[in-house]
Design a protein around this motif. Sequence first.
Motif, PDB file in Angstrom:
ATOM      1  N   ASN A  37       7.910 -14.251  49.600  1.00 33.43           N
ATOM      2  CA  ASN A  37       7.924 -15.720  49.487  1.00 33.43           C
ATOM      3  C   ASN A  37       8.495 -16.083  48.111  1.00 33.43           C
ATOM      4  N   GLU A  38       9.730 -15.662  47.878  1.00 30.99           N
ATOM      5  CA  GLU A  38      10.290 -15.756  46.536  1.00 30.99           C
ATOM      6  C   GLU A  38      10.340 -17.175  45.989  1.00 30.99           C
ATOM      7  N   LEU A  39      10.832 -18.127  46.760  1.00 28.82           N
ATOM      8  CA  LEU A  39      10.954 -19.486  46.247  1.00 28.82           C
ATOM      9  C   LEU A  39       9.590 -20.086  45.954  1.00 28.82           C
ATOM     10  N   GLU A  40       8.649 -19.877  46.857  1.00 29.53           N
ATOM     11  CA  GLU A  40       7.291 -20.385  46.630  1.00 29.53           C
ATOM     12  C   GLU A  40       6.682 -19.773  45.374  1.00 29.53           C
ATOM     13  N   ASN A  41       6.891 -18.477  45.197  1.00 29.99           N
ATOM     14  CA  ASN A  41       6.338 -17.800  44.017  1.00 29.99           C
ATOM     15  C   ASN A  41       6.988 -18.291  42.729  1.00 29.99           C
ATOM     16  N   ILE A  42       8.287 -18.562  42.776  1.00 30.44           N
ATOM     17  CA  ILE A  42       8.966 -19.061  41.584  1.00 30.44           C
ATOM     18  C   ILE A  42       8.488 -20.469  41.257  1.00 30.44           C
ATOM     19  N   VAL A  43       8.308 -21.303  42.282  1.00 33.42           N
ATOM     20  CA  VAL A  43       7.797 -22.653  42.070  1.00 33.42           C
ATOM     21  C   VAL A  43       6.388 -22.595  41.476  1.00 33.42           C
ATOM     22  N   ASN A  44       5.561 -21.697  42.004  1.00 31.56           N
ATOM     23  CA  ASN A  44       4.195 -21.553  41.480  1.00 31.56           C
ATOM     24  C   ASN A  44       4.216 -21.101  40.015  1.00 31.56           C
ATOM     25  N   LEU A  45       5.160 -20.202  39.702  1.00 28.75           N
ATOM     26  CA  LEU A  45       5.289 -19.752  38.309  1.00 28.75           C
ATOM     27  C   LEU A  45       5.730 -20.912  37.432  1.00 28.75           C
ATOM     28  N   ARG A  46       6.702 -21.690  37.895  1.00 26.47           N
ATOM     29  CA  ARG A  46       7.156 -22.868  37.145  1.00 26.47           C
ATOM     30  C   ARG A  46       6.014 -23.836  36.881  1.00 26.47           C
ATOM     31  N   ASP A  47       5.219 -24.096  37.923  1.00 17.60           N
ATOM     32  CA  ASP A  47       4.112 -25.048  37.777  1.00 17.60           C
ATOM     33  C   ASP A  47       3.049 -24.523  36.812  1.00 17.60           C
ATOM     34  N   ALA A  48       2.792 -23.219  36.870  1.00  9.29           N
ATOM     35  CA  ALA A  48       1.803 -22.626  35.957  1.00  9.29           C
ATOM     36  C   ALA A  48       2.273 -22.732  34.514  1.00  9.29           C
ATOM     37  N   ILE A  49       3.560 -22.522  34.285  1.00  8.35           N
ATOM     38  CA  ILE A  49       4.105 -22.633  32.929  1.00  8.35           C
ATOM     39  C   ILE A  49       4.021 -24.069  32.440  1.00  8.35           C
ATOM     40  N   MET A  50       4.380 -25.016  33.288  1.00  7.41           N
ATOM     41  CA  MET A  50       4.359 -26.422  32.880  1.00  7.41           C
ATOM     42  C   MET A  50       2.942 -26.913  32.614  1.00  7.41           C
ATOM     43  N   ALA A  51       1.970 -26.354  33.357  1.00  9.88           N
ATOM     44  CA  ALA A  51       0.574 -26.743  33.167  1.00  9.88           C
ATOM     45  C   ALA A  51      -0.101 -25.920  32.070  1.00  9.88           C
ATOM     46  N   ARG A  52       0.684 -25.006  31.455  1.00 13.70           N
ATOM     47  CA  ARG A  52       0.185 -24.108  30.408  1.00 13.70           C
ATOM     48  C   ARG A  52      -0.974 -23.243  30.914  1.00 13.70           C
ATOM     49  N   LYS A  53      -0.831 -22.792  32.171  1.00 15.45           N
ATOM     50  CA  LYS A  53      -1.845 -21.924  32.777  1.00 15.45           C
ATOM     51  C   LYS A  53      -1.332 -20.506  33.022  1.00 15.45           C
ATOM     52  N   TYR A  54      -0.080 -20.248  32.651  1.00 13.55           N
ATOM     53  CA  TYR A  54       0.467 -18.899  32.841  1.00 13.55           C
ATOM     54  C   TYR A  54      -0.184 -17.917  31.864  1.00 13.55           C
ATOM     55  N   LYS A  55      -0.596 -16.776  32.387  1.00 17.66           N
ATOM     56  CA  LYS A  55      -1.121 -15.682  31.590  1.00 17.66           C
ATOM     57  C   LYS A  55      -0.477 -14.392  32.100  1.00 17.66           C
ATOM     58  N   PRO A  56      -0.075 -13.488  31.205  1.00 21.24           N
ATOM     59  CA  PRO A  56       0.469 -12.208  31.668  1.00 21.24           C
ATOM     60  C   PRO A  56      -0.513 -11.487  32.575  1.00 21.24           C
ATOM     61  N   SER A  57       0.004 -10.890  33.635  1.00 19.92           N
ATOM     62  CA  SER A  57      -0.837 -10.161  34.590  1.00 19.92           C
ATOM     63  C   SER A  57      -1.086  -8.739  34.092  1.00 19.92           C
ATOM     64  N   ARG A  58      -1.961  -8.037  34.787  1.00 14.68           N
ATOM     65  CA  ARG A  58      -2.258  -6.653  34.404  1.00 14.68           C
ATOM     66  C   ARG A  58      -1.248  -5.717  35.045  1.00 14.68           C
ATOM     67  N   GLY A  59      -0.751  -4.792  34.262  1.00 13.28           N
ATOM     68  CA  GLY A  59       0.249  -3.849  34.751  1.00 13.28           C
ATOM     69  C   GLY A  59      -0.315  -2.464  34.970  1.00 13.28           C
ATOM     70  N   ILE A  60       0.564  -1.475  34.816  1.00 12.90           N
ATOM     71  CA  ILE A  60       0.208  -0.077  35.021  1.00 12.90           C
ATOM     72  C   ILE A  60       0.578   0.711  33.773  1.00 12.90           C
ATOM     73  N   ALA A  61      -0.313   1.565  33.318  1.00 14.80           N
ATOM     74  CA  ALA A  61      -0.050   2.408  32.153  1.00 14.80           C
ATOM     75  C   ALA A  61       0.116   3.856  32.594  1.00 14.80           C
ATOM     76  N   PHE A  62       1.070   4.531  31.974  1.00 12.34           N
ATOM     77  CA  PHE A  62       1.271   5.955  32.256  1.00 12.34           C
ATOM     78  C   PHE A  62       1.972   6.599  31.064  1.00 12.34           C
ATOM     79  N   VAL A  63       2.044   7.900  31.088  1.00 14.23           N
ATOM     80  CA  VAL A  63       2.658   8.671  29.999  1.00 14.23           C
ATOM     81  C   VAL A  63       3.870   9.405  30.534  1.00 14.23           C
ATOM     82  N   ILE A  64       4.968   9.364  29.784  1.00  8.40           N
ATOM     83  CA  ILE A  64       6.152  10.137  30.143  1.00  8.40           C
ATOM     84  C   ILE A  64       6.399  11.191  29.053  1.00  8.40           C
ATOM     85  N   HIS A  65       7.164  12.208  29.391  1.00  9.06           N
ATOM     86  CA  HIS A  65       7.400  13.310  28.449  1.00  9.06           C
ATOM     87  C   HIS A  65       8.884  13.566  28.205  1.00  9.06           C
ATOM     88  N   ASP A  66       9.758  12.673  28.674  1.00  8.31           N
ATOM     89  CA  ASP A  66      11.191  12.884  28.520  1.00  8.31           C
ATOM     90  C   ASP A  66      11.833  11.626  27.935  1.00  8.31           C
TER      91      ASP A  66
END
Length: 378
Positions: A37-66
């Motif tokens: 639902n790309e357009l809906e998700n982008i609109v929701n992101l836009r609205d969150a930014i305008m309302a100053r409610k955007y917060k970074p989400s939680r990601g994934i941590a890992f270790v690489i060796h190269d």
Amino acid sequence: MSRAFKNYLLSELIEAYHAARVGGKRKTVNEHEFEVNELENIVNLRDAIMARKYKPSRGIAFVIHDPVTREIFAAPFVDRVVHHFLFKHAIAWWEPRLWRGSYSCRKGKGTLAGVMDLQKNMRRVSRDGKIPTIVVKRDLQGYFMSLQHDKLFKRVCWGLKKQYPDGGELYRTLKYLWREVIFDSPTEDIRIRGRRSDWGDLPASKSLFYQPEGTGIVIGNLTSQLLSNIFLDQLDRYIVHELGYKNYGRYVDDFYIVVSREDLVKLLIVDMPKIEMFLTKLGLVMHPKKQSEIPIKNGVEFLGAKVYRDHILPGKRVLASLAERAYCFETQGKGKPQSFVAYDGLLAHYSSEKAIRKIYTGVGWTYRNCEDRDFNTS
């Protein structure tokens, strides 16, 4: 906010969304979910930014060796969209102002440009070998882990104020988003990929899990690479414009200054303490074990190459990587022929034919140059 800015922000986020899709090395489940639902998700992101409610989400941590052991925090796709939005607007102003000898993560720069410029600086200072010349190399200790959020945000805001002297809705939105990105605590509720034991070979000074609050940024985000250059631009300006060392180059936290032997004492005794003091003000220190002064006649290791005034040799790590790829391609069918052509494009600038021929002969390949490479066994 005005309706015009609301529509403008949506169009900018759509552009950032497409840039994030192209920039991803491989599609994640998270990206697929966003695309449904790309357009809906982008609109929701836009609205969150305008309302100053955007917060970074939680990601994934890992270790690489190269090529070395390091910790990576992979941001969710929605945050990567925000990163591309911030990057576009910051790089347009910062890029022409950054020191030409800063090579990391910049269009038209990179490792090859860094290596070639080092050789040019060696030739220039030595007058093409006529006077003794030294390359002074230094490294910063735990650079990404040492960055203090408040100092970093202050520098970003300095640039924003210069870029948008009259303020405005875009200025305020960018400032808000940079604050959220910089002051984020990515270790909170983070998901671990792999095992906790993967961190066993990683020093505490190289992991965000062990840094004081308000210190350290993730390695790997698009914004992190940009912030790295923005922050150390202060060091570049100080060394080049205040101290007058024009034959200077930096790749992330690894930098060099090329000087004649006659000027070496002044650099080490008078100016290097000034550089260390300047770094202290930035909250940074030099690595005590990664400091060297190398006569150019001995060759200088930099960015995977050993650089001499009149020729360049490929570094051991580059050759080892090429040998491993050739072996895996020949014995296991892993990799693509194009990757070897890419290596040829890099190594064509080096005195490397003998080393490459030895590697390819070892897996039964016929050595030819660049596009004419024959990957069939002899």
